[in-house]
Design a protein around this motif. Structure first.
Motif, PDB file in Angstrom:
ATOM      1  N   GLY A  14     -31.686   0.262  -6.949  1.00 39.84           N
ATOM      2  CA  GLY A  14     -32.420   0.747  -5.783  1.00 39.84           C
ATOM      3  C   GLY A  14     -33.341  -0.319  -5.232  1.00 39.84           C
ATOM      4  O   GLY A  14     -34.551  -0.167  -5.246  1.00 39.84           O
ATOM      5  N   GLY A  15     -32.778  -1.408  -4.755  1.00 35.64           N
ATOM      6  CA  GLY A  15     -33.587  -2.501  -4.221  1.00 35.64           C
ATOM      7  C   GLY A  15     -33.854  -3.538  -5.291  1.00 35.64           C
ATOM      8  O   GLY A  15     -33.773  -3.281  -6.483  1.00 35.64           O
ATOM      9  N   GLY A  16     -34.156  -4.730  -4.871  1.00 34.46           N
ATOM     10  CA  GLY A  16     -34.436  -5.801  -5.813  1.00 34.46           C
ATOM     11  C   GLY A  16     -33.218  -6.656  -6.085  1.00 34.46           C
ATOM     12  O   GLY A  16     -32.175  -6.504  -5.469  1.00 34.46           O
ATOM     13  N   VAL A  17     -33.344  -7.554  -7.043  1.00 33.36           N
ATOM     14  CA  VAL A  17     -32.283  -8.495  -7.380  1.00 33.36           C
ATOM     15  C   VAL A  17     -31.949  -8.342  -8.849  1.00 33.36           C
ATOM     16  O   VAL A  17     -32.837  -8.276  -9.692  1.00 33.36           O
ATOM     17  N   VAL A  18     -30.676  -8.267  -9.170  1.00 37.84           N
ATOM     18  CA  VAL A  18     -30.225  -8.238 -10.558  1.00 37.84           C
ATOM     19  C   VAL A  18     -29.600  -9.589 -10.854  1.00 37.84           C
ATOM     20  O   VAL A  18     -28.653  -9.994 -10.194  1.00 37.84           O
ATOM     21  N   ASN A  19     -30.130 -10.302 -11.815  1.00 37.19           N
ATOM     22  CA  ASN A  19     -29.666 -11.645 -12.140  1.00 37.19           C
ATOM     23  C   ASN A  19     -29.412 -11.747 -13.629  1.00 37.19           C
ATOM     24  O   ASN A  19     -30.296 -11.456 -14.429  1.00 37.19           O
ATOM     25  N   PHE A  20     -28.211 -12.161 -13.993  1.00 35.71           N
ATOM     26  CA  PHE A  20     -27.869 -12.410 -15.389  1.00 35.71           C
ATOM     27  C   PHE A  20     -27.351 -13.824 -15.502  1.00 35.71           C
ATOM     28  O   PHE A  20     -26.441 -14.210 -14.775  1.00 35.71           O
ATOM     29  N   GLY A  21     -27.902 -14.589 -16.392  1.00 39.09           N
ATOM     30  CA  GLY A  21     -27.431 -15.953 -16.589  1.00 39.09           C
ATOM     31  C   GLY A  21     -28.022 -16.916 -15.588  1.00 39.09           C
ATOM     32  O   GLY A  21     -29.078 -16.690 -15.005  1.00 39.09           O
ATOM     33  N   ASP A  22     -27.336 -18.030 -15.385  1.00 39.03           N
ATOM     34  CA  ASP A  22     -27.817 -19.072 -14.489  1.00 39.03           C
ATOM     35  C   ASP A  22     -27.541 -18.694 -13.042  1.00 39.03           C
ATOM     36  O   ASP A  22     -26.533 -18.072 -12.732  1.00 39.03           O
ATOM     37  N   ALA A  23     -28.434 -19.098 -12.168  1.00 42.51           N
ATOM     38  CA  ALA A  23     -28.251 -18.827 -10.742  1.00 42.51           C
ATOM     39  C   ALA A  23     -28.814 -19.996  -9.953  1.00 42.51           C
ATOM     40  O   ALA A  23     -29.931 -20.445 -10.206  1.00 42.51           O
ATOM     41  N   PHE A  24     -28.031 -20.489  -9.014  1.00 43.40           N
ATOM     42  CA  PHE A  24     -28.492 -21.581  -8.163  1.00 43.40           C
ATOM     43  C   PHE A  24     -29.299 -21.059  -6.997  1.00 43.40           C
ATOM     44  O   PHE A  24     -30.329 -21.594  -6.641  1.00 43.40           O
ATOM     45  N   TYR A  25     -28.830 -19.967  -6.393  1.00 41.70           N
ATOM     46  CA  TYR A  25     -29.471 -19.455  -5.186  1.00 41.70           C
ATOM     47  C   TYR A  25     -29.326 -17.941  -5.134  1.00 41.70           C
ATOM     48  O   TYR A  25     -28.213 -17.433  -5.244  1.00 41.70           O
ATOM     49  N   LEU A  26     -30.429 -17.223  -5.013  1.00 35.29           N
ATOM     50  CA  LEU A  26     -30.404 -15.776  -4.896  1.00 35.29           C
ATOM     51  C   LEU A  26     -30.912 -15.383  -3.515  1.00 35.29           C
ATOM     52  O   LEU A  26     -32.007 -15.773  -3.125  1.00 35.29           O
ATOM     53  N   ALA A  27     -30.120 -14.644  -2.776  1.00 33.23           N
ATOM     54  CA  ALA A  27     -30.515 -14.204  -1.440  1.00 33.23           C
ATOM     55  C   ALA A  27     -30.008 -12.787  -1.212  1.00 33.23           C
ATOM     56  O   ALA A  27     -28.890 -12.596  -0.757  1.00 33.23           O
ATOM     57  N   PRO A  28     -30.820 -11.788  -1.550  1.00 35.50           N
ATOM     58  CA  PRO A  28     -30.368 -10.412  -1.325  1.00 35.50           C
ATOM     59  C   PRO A  28     -30.234 -10.122   0.158  1.00 35.50           C
ATOM     60  O   PRO A  28     -31.036 -10.584   0.970  1.00 35.50           O
ATOM     61  N   LYS A  29     -29.207  -9.394   0.535  1.00 42.08           N
ATOM     62  CA  LYS A  29     -28.934  -9.098   1.928  1.00 42.08           C
ATOM     63  C   LYS A  29     -29.066  -7.598   2.157  1.00 42.08           C
ATOM     64  O   LYS A  29     -28.274  -6.821   1.635  1.00 42.08           O
ATOM     65  N   SER A  30     -30.045  -7.194   2.911  1.00 38.66           N
ATOM     66  CA  SER A  30     -30.174  -5.797   3.300  1.00 38.66           C
ATOM     67  C   SER A  30     -31.110  -5.702   4.489  1.00 38.66           C
ATOM     68  O   SER A  30     -31.960  -6.573   4.692  1.00 38.66           O
ATOM     69  N   THR A  31     -30.936  -4.674   5.283  1.00 37.11           N
ATOM     70  CA  THR A  31     -31.811  -4.430   6.421  1.00 37.11           C
ATOM     71  C   THR A  31     -32.150  -2.951   6.471  1.00 37.11           C
ATOM     72  O   THR A  31     -31.434  -2.118   5.918  1.00 37.11           O
ATOM     73  N   SER A  32     -33.246  -2.640   7.105  1.00 38.11           N
ATOM     74  CA  SER A  32     -33.617  -1.246   7.316  1.00 38.11           C
ATOM     75  C   SER A  32     -34.504  -1.151   8.544  1.00 38.11           C
ATOM     76  O   SER A  32     -35.049  -2.154   9.002  1.00 38.11           O
ATOM     77  N   LYS A  33     -34.609   0.039   9.069  1.00 38.20           N
ATOM     78  CA  LYS A  33     -35.433   0.260  10.252  1.00 38.20           C
ATOM     79  C   LYS A  33     -36.270   1.504  10.026  1.00 38.20           C
ATOM     80  O   LYS A  33     -35.766   2.519   9.557  1.00 38.20           O
ATOM     81  N   THR A  34     -37.552   1.424  10.354  1.00 34.09           N
ATOM     82  CA  THR A  34     -38.467   2.532  10.158  1.00 34.09           C
ATOM     83  C   THR A  34     -39.183   2.842  11.458  1.00 34.09           C
ATOM     84  O   THR A  34     -39.702   1.933  12.107  1.00 34.09           O
TER      85      THR A  34
END
Length: 72
Positions: A14-34
């Motif tokens: 429910g939102g956030g980043v899940v990372n296991f192991g090595d990662a070079f670049y993390l960029a979560p992609k999501s949009t919302s409108k309120t």
């Protein structure tokens, strides 16, 4: 040095980043409108909001605001 990760099952995130192991670049992609009226999204201690007549227009004629489909 690479990380070795065994079998993992994630049912939902429910939102956030899940990372296991090595990662070079993390960029979560999501949009919302309120849509919220005046003074609706205030946070903090001792808030005093004095609003007269307030109107929020939730209609969006251009449909697309933040496209992330081609940026995966």
């Amino acid at each position: 040095m690479p990380a070795i990760v065994g079998p993992i099952r994630i049912n939902s995130v429910g939102g956030g980043v899940v990372n296991f192991g090595d990662a070079f670049y993390l960029a979560p992609k999501s949009t919302s409108k309120t849509n919220a009226g005046s003074g609706a999204l205030n946070t903090g201690d001792f808030i005093c909001t004095n609003n007269g007549i307030s109107s929020t227009n939730p209609f969006d004629p251009d449909v697309n605001d933040q496209n992330v489909t081609a940026n995966r």
